[in-house]
Structure formats: C-alpha cells, structure tokens
Design a protein around this motif. Structure first.
Motif, mmCIF file in Angstrom:
data_model
loop_
_atom_site.group_PDB
_atom_site.id
_atom_site.type_symbol
_atom_site.label_atom_id
_atom_site.label_comp_id
_atom_site.label_asym_id
_atom_site.label_seq_id
_atom_site.Cartn_x
_atom_site.Cartn_y
_atom_site.Cartn_z
ATOM 1 N N ARG A 257 -69.078 -0.257 -31.574
ATOM 2 C CA ARG A 257 -68.471 -0.302 -32.903
ATOM 3 C C ARG A 257 -69.466 0.142 -33.969
ATOM 4 N NH1 ARG A 257 -65.705 -6.034 -33.611
ATOM 5 N NH2 ARG A 257 -65.399 -5.179 -35.710
ATOM 6 N N GLN A 319 -63.326 -3.467 -43.976
ATOM 7 C CA GLN A 319 -62.143 -2.803 -43.413
ATOM 8 C C GLN A 319 -62.545 -1.797 -42.325
ATOM 9 O OE1 GLN A 319 -62.684 -3.455 -46.545
ATOM 10 N NE2 GLN A 319 -60.859 -4.453 -47.371
ATOM 11 N N LYS A 322 -63.244 -3.745 -39.227
ATOM 12 C CA LYS A 322 -62.003 -4.142 -38.552
ATOM 13 C C LYS A 322 -61.349 -2.949 -37.854
ATOM 14 C CE LYS A 322 -61.090 -7.977 -41.720
ATOM 15 N NZ LYS A 322 -60.261 -8.466 -42.847
ATOM 16 N N LEU A 323 -61.447 -1.773 -38.504
ATOM 17 C CA LEU A 323 -60.872 -0.566 -37.904
ATOM 18 C C LEU A 323 -61.573 -0.237 -36.579
ATOM 19 C CD1 LEU A 323 -59.027 1.904 -38.008
ATOM 20 C CD2 LEU A 323 -60.758 3.048 -39.431
ATOM 21 N N GLY A 325 -62.956 -2.342 -34.652
ATOM 22 C CA GLY A 325 -62.506 -3.352 -33.692
ATOM 23 C C GLY A 325 -61.152 -3.008 -33.098
ATOM 24 N N LYS A 326 -60.242 -2.513 -33.955
ATOM 25 C CA LYS A 326 -58.908 -2.133 -33.463
ATOM 26 C C LYS A 326 -58.978 -0.915 -32.548
ATOM 27 C CE LYS A 326 -56.252 -3.994 -37.353
ATOM 28 N NZ LYS A 326 -55.402 -3.675 -38.528
ATOM 29 N N LEU A 327 -59.796 0.055 -32.931
ATOM 30 C CA LEU A 327 -59.898 1.272 -32.128
ATOM 31 C C LEU A 327 -60.494 0.997 -30.746
ATOM 32 C CD1 LEU A 327 -61.138 3.773 -34.876
ATOM 33 C CD2 LEU A 327 -58.868 3.697 -33.814
ATOM 34 N N LYS A 329 -60.512 -2.107 -29.424
ATOM 35 C CA LYS A 329 -59.885 -3.334 -28.901
ATOM 36 C C LYS A 329 -60.910 -4.445 -28.712
ATOM 37 C CE LYS A 329 -56.184 -0.765 -26.628
ATOM 38 N NZ LYS A 329 -55.487 -0.446 -25.354
ATOM 39 N N THR A 331 -62.871 -7.885 -30.882
ATOM 40 C CA THR A 331 -62.708 -8.827 -31.988
ATOM 41 C C THR A 331 -64.053 -9.104 -32.630
ATOM 42 O OG1 THR A 331 -63.046 -10.802 -30.623
ATOM 43 C CG2 THR A 331 -60.811 -9.911 -30.744
#
Length: 605
Positions: A257, A319, A322-323, A325-327, A329, A331
């Motif tokens: 990340r 943000q 968090k992006l 983290g989403k990309l 997967k 946390t």
C-alpha cells in the motif's frame, strides 16, 4: 554525434549516477540510524493534521539528504512490513519524499552562472567540481575516523556529480549548431510522445534526479523548450515508480500500500498536469511553450510539479490510504486488532462471559502458534522469505495477545467470581505465558533455519530423519495440548507428560548420534550447532506443553491442592503412564534407533 561522443556521454552519465549515489550513501552513513529513527517515531501527533505535516516535512528533509525518493519509500516499505509504522503514517512521508528528490536539480542550476568576476566563476560547477574531488579524495585517503571519511565522501560525490554533468554538457555542446538535432526535438510536437519518452528513459535509468540532470545538460544546446521539457518531466514522474514497484515485490499487503500511494501520487499529479498541458497545447497555445529552457527553469518546473501535486493531495492522504486498502483488499486494522476486540471492558462485571472471551483469544493465539510450528517445518523443508514473514506476523499477534490477556484478566471483578471462575483464572494466567514461550521457540527455530539457508548448511539424511521424527512427536504434543485446553479434556491432558519424556529421550539419542557422525567425519560442526539448537527448542516446546496440560488437569479436577508446577497428572510408576510412554517411544524413538549412525556425508552436516 560520433561513437567517441556516445562513449563520452555514457561516461558522463555514469559519473553523474556514481556521484549522486556516493554522496547519498555518505550522507546516510553520517546521519547513522537517525534517519530511520526519525521516520519511525516522529510521524505521529495527538492532532492528526500536525502528524500529517510532520510526516510530510520529514519525508522532504530525509529525501533531500539521501537524494532518492525511491530509497526513502523502500525504507518506509520495510518499516510497514515490520509493523513499526502504519500505512497512514507513511503516506505523508511519501508525499514529502517526492519534493525532497528535487534538491539535486536545484544544485545543478548553479551551472547557469556565467560572466562576472572571479568569485562568480568559482561557484560554477565546472570550476569547483575538480576542487571538491581533490579535497574529498585527499581527506578520504588520510582520514582515520569514519565520520571524517563520510564528510569527505559528500565532497567527493558532489564533485563527481558535477563533473559528470560537465562531461554531458561538453558532449551536447556541438549539437547547438546541429539542424538534425533540432529536428529531432521538434518531432516531440505531440506531448503524449514526450510523456512516453520521459517515462521510458527514467524507468531505464532508475533515477528521476539523473533524468532531470540529463535534461538540464541538454538545455545547454538551446533546443529544449518548455513544450518539450514539460511533457518529459511529467513522464519521468511516472517512470521513477518502477523502482518502487520492483522494491515492493513479495512484501505484505500493508507494505504494498505504501508503494501504491507513491504510484498514485505520481499518476494523479501526472493526469492533472497532462490535462493542463493539453488545454494549453491544443487550445490556448501560449507563447511560453516555445520559450527556451535552462537548468534553472527545468529545476523549477520539476519542483513545481511535485509541490503542486503534494498541495493538492496532502489534505486527502487519509482517503488515498483507504483507496490503497480497497485496491489491495487490506484493512487499516493493526495485526490482531479484530481478534482482541472481544476483550471488551464492559464484560469485566460478568466474569463468566469475560473468561469465555479470554478463552476465545487464547484459542486464536494457540492456533497461530500451531500455524507457526507448521511454518517452521515448511521452512526447514524449503526456506523462503514469504513464509518467514508470515511467521513473524503471527508472532506479533501472539505477543500482543499475551499482553492484552494478562492486562484484561486482572481487571475482572473479583467480588463476582465463583470458585470455578477462580480456577479458570488460575489456569489462564499460568497457561498464557507457556503458550507465548512456545511461540518464542518457534521463532527461534525459524531464525536458526534462516541462518542455515544463508550459510548453505544442510543436514545428512540421517539427521533429517531424526529431526522429522522429533518434529512429529512435538507436533503431537502441541495438537493434543491445544485440544485439551480448548475442550477442558483431562484425558488428553494426561497424555502429554509421557510424550514429553519420550521427546526428552529422543533429544539425548539425536545428540549422541550427531556426536558419533562428527567423530567419524560424516557431518560438520556448523550443522551440529544448528541441529542442537533445533532439538533443544523442540524439547522446550514439549516442556511448556506439559505445563499447560497440568494447568488443565488442575482446573478440570477442581483440586486446589494439586501442584500444577511440579506434579503429575498420572503416577509415573503407574501402568497407564508406563504404557503411554512405551507407546510413544516405539512410535517416535524406535525408528531413529534403527537408523545407521555412519553414512556417506551430504554437503553440510
């Protein structure tokens, strides 16, 4: 440009890269571990915004010193991998690092100085570079203290950097009058071609500072306009991400990340400025696009790109985190945070429920321990860094769980405890330290195996068979202990001590066998040291398993007088104990007693 000129150009680029690298290494050594400690500890604050600004400033300063945003980011990847820094702490540092990498270009603008008196001529790189190399080399040869050598290295590196720049300028100088060269750059009329060339060249060179330095050297030809430099600078900010992408291969998700935030910073900045460039180029067509660039204006444009991008993105660092983290997967929860959440302070007034929560956490803790044991076995069969990192991640949770449980259980309301609750508390408090110690021994074995891999140490086939047998016996002890503890199973708990005694006897036999192989020359001392370390850890794991089994027996029997530190679940002289011990000896010890002690040597042991 003939062959000799091309060779001189390569020499100039090589000097430039060497000087920049040597200067950065000297600065880094001079600072010692301070840079890492600063990055690691000074990126947080009680006020979130201040923490972000501190991280940003530190990234800028540290990268300004070591002159490589890639090096700073890879350092951050290491910290996040080790759990010493959170992703949210690292992202502002990454943003600052991009600006810090612009320092070299600002230093190179000194080459624009010309004319004037002797003093003004002396501060030109072509004049002071030989002097810096001479001073640096002289001090480096004569100095005895490392600090003096590092200071000399800074002078020498900076001098070589400027000397490389001068070489490149001399190679490019004849091109001022070359019509073919000018036509080559006018072919970059499509800004997207310029972006592509900048990206590919920077990815090839693996240094944005070097790429900008080459562009600054080219500016001496008078052929570099704003319309040419702007797209190429956008492209180099994309190309420099290649080092980070390669550096994050094999890293855990949280570390990846960090590299993704670096990538997003440059992609978003490039997209914004590309849109601006297209509007200017295809619609507005301002005159400044045709203005000729020099070293200073290129340095300023490079700096402006990173400053503008940072100012736009810094307020959105959360943000972006968090992006990523989403990309990927992933946390933002720390290791074990979810599992430890069950230790809720609101349950402290209901001891029965609170103790059940503790048992759940110990269940998670023991599962990680058993997983680490299996991972250790895998490492012995085939060592790889990914398995080792997974083991260390599990160990981090085990340590956190042990601390959290010890703190939580002593806060349970003692006034509401039943006699059975008190026995459970005693069982848990005594068992968690044993579980944690088992985890420590798994880590100890992993480090031994890591050293074996680095030193190319291997066991003989007899040694491997003996280890396989004692590993199997210890695995049986661990699995049985886990089931006994989780299910309050006294019958399983009583089986641990005879198995432990069998493992002790196995340890003695394996040591004797190794000494025999050492005496007849079929094994080596380094392999013997590793073997002894491993079997000692296995015996200690079995010993702590025995301790846990006795805690279980005391709690299930409800016998306060039972000595769970030195007692026995079964009479060692009794028939049941003896038959169990004989069974385990026949299953695990007898096969290695049948192995021949002497054999042809295998590389290593």
């Amino acid at each position: 440009m003939d062959v000799i000129s091309i060779l001189e150009l390569f020499g100039g680029v090589g000097l430039f890269l060497f000087g920049m690298s040597y200067m950065g290494q000297s600065l880094e050594r001079l600072a010692g571990n301070g840079l890492e400690k600063i990055l690691q500890t000074l990126t947080t604050s009680k006020k979130k915004a201040i923490g972000v600004l501190k991280g940003f400033g530190l990234g800028l300063v540290v990268t300004g010193i070591i002159q490589s945003s890639s090096a700073t980011t890879i350092m951050l990847i290491g910290f996040v991998s080790a759990g010493m820094m959170k992703v949210s702490q690292a992202i502002p540092v990454v943003f600052g690092a991009n600006i810090g990498s612009c320092v070299t270009a600002q230093l190179l603008r000194l080459g624009d100085l010309g004319g004037g008196g002797v003093l003004l001529q002396l501060v030109k790189p072509s004049s002071f570079a030989p002097m810096m190399i001479g001073i640096g080399a002289f001090v480096l040869i004569k100095a005895k203290k490392q600090r003096s050598k590092d200071i000399a290295g800074i002078f020498l590196g900076l001098g070589v950097l400027f000397m490389g720049m001068t070489f490149m300028e001399e190679v490019f100088a004849p091109l001022k009058e070359s019509e073919e060269f000018r036509k080559l750059f006018t072919s970059f009329s499509n800004p997207f071609l310029g972006i592509l060339i900048g990206m590919l060249l920077c990815a090839l060179i693996q240094s944005s500072s070097a790429f900008v330095g080459i562009l600054q050297a080219l500016s001496a030809t008078g052929s570099i306009t704003c319309g040419i430099a702007f797209p190429m600078l956008i492209g180099q900010n994309l190309g420099k991400c290649m080092t980070i992408i390669l550096g994050s291969i094999g890293a855990p998700k949280k570390a990846k990340r960090v590299s993704m935030s670096y990538l997003l910073f440059n992609i978003i900045g490039s997209v914004i400025l590309t849109i601006f460039l297209c509007i200017m180029y295809f619609y507005v067509k301002p005159a400044f696009l045709d203005s000729v660039m020099n070293r200073g204006s290129i340095a300023n444009m490079h700096l402006a790109f990173n400053v503008i991008t940072a100012l736009i993105l810094l307020p959105f660092s959360d943000q972006i985190g968090k992006l990523t983290g989403k990309l990927l997967k992933d946390t933002d929860e720390a290791v074990g945070e979810k599992e430890l959440r069950v230790l809720d302070a609101r349950l402290l007034n209901t001891p029965g429920i609170a103790l059940n929560a503790c048992k759940r956490v110990i269940g998670n803790m023991s599962e990680k321990i058993i997983e680490n044991y299996y991972l250790t076995v895998d490492l012995l069969a085939d060592y790889n860094d990914k398995t080792f990192r997974k083991l260390m991640e599990n160990e981090e949770f085990i340590d956190k769980a042990e601390t959290a449980l010890s703190t939580y259980i002593i806060r349970i309301d003692r006034k509401r405890l039943t006699p059975d609750n008190k026995m459970v508390i005693s069982e848990i408090l005594n068992s968690i330290s044993d579980f944690e110690r088992i985890g420590d021994y798994c880590v100890r074995m992993a480090y031994v195996i890591q050293d074996m891999d680095e030193q190319k140490i291997h066991f003989t086939s007899a040694g491997i068979n003996e280890l396989t047998s004692i590993f199997s016996a210890t695995k049986k002890a661990l699995d049985t202990t886990y089931k006994a503890f989780q299910n309050d199973d006294e019958k399983k708990a009583t089986r641990i001590e005879p198995l432990y005694n069998a493992i002790r006897q196995m340890r003695t036999v394996v040591q004797e066998h190794h000494i025999s192989r050492l005496q007849n020359g079929t094994c080596s001392v380094p392999a013997g040291v590793a073997l002894f370390d491993l079997i000692q850890s296995l015996e200690r794991i079995a010993s702590h398993s025995r301790n846990i089994s006795l805690h279980v027996v005391k709690r299930v029997r409800g016998d306060k007088t039972f000595d769970d530190m030195h007692g026995h679940a079964l009479d060692p002289e009794g028939e049941e104990y003896q038959s169990l011990e004989i069974y385990y000896l026949s299953k695990y010890l007898n096969p290695i007693l049948d192995e021949p002690i002497a054999e042809a040597p295998v590389s290593g042991e």
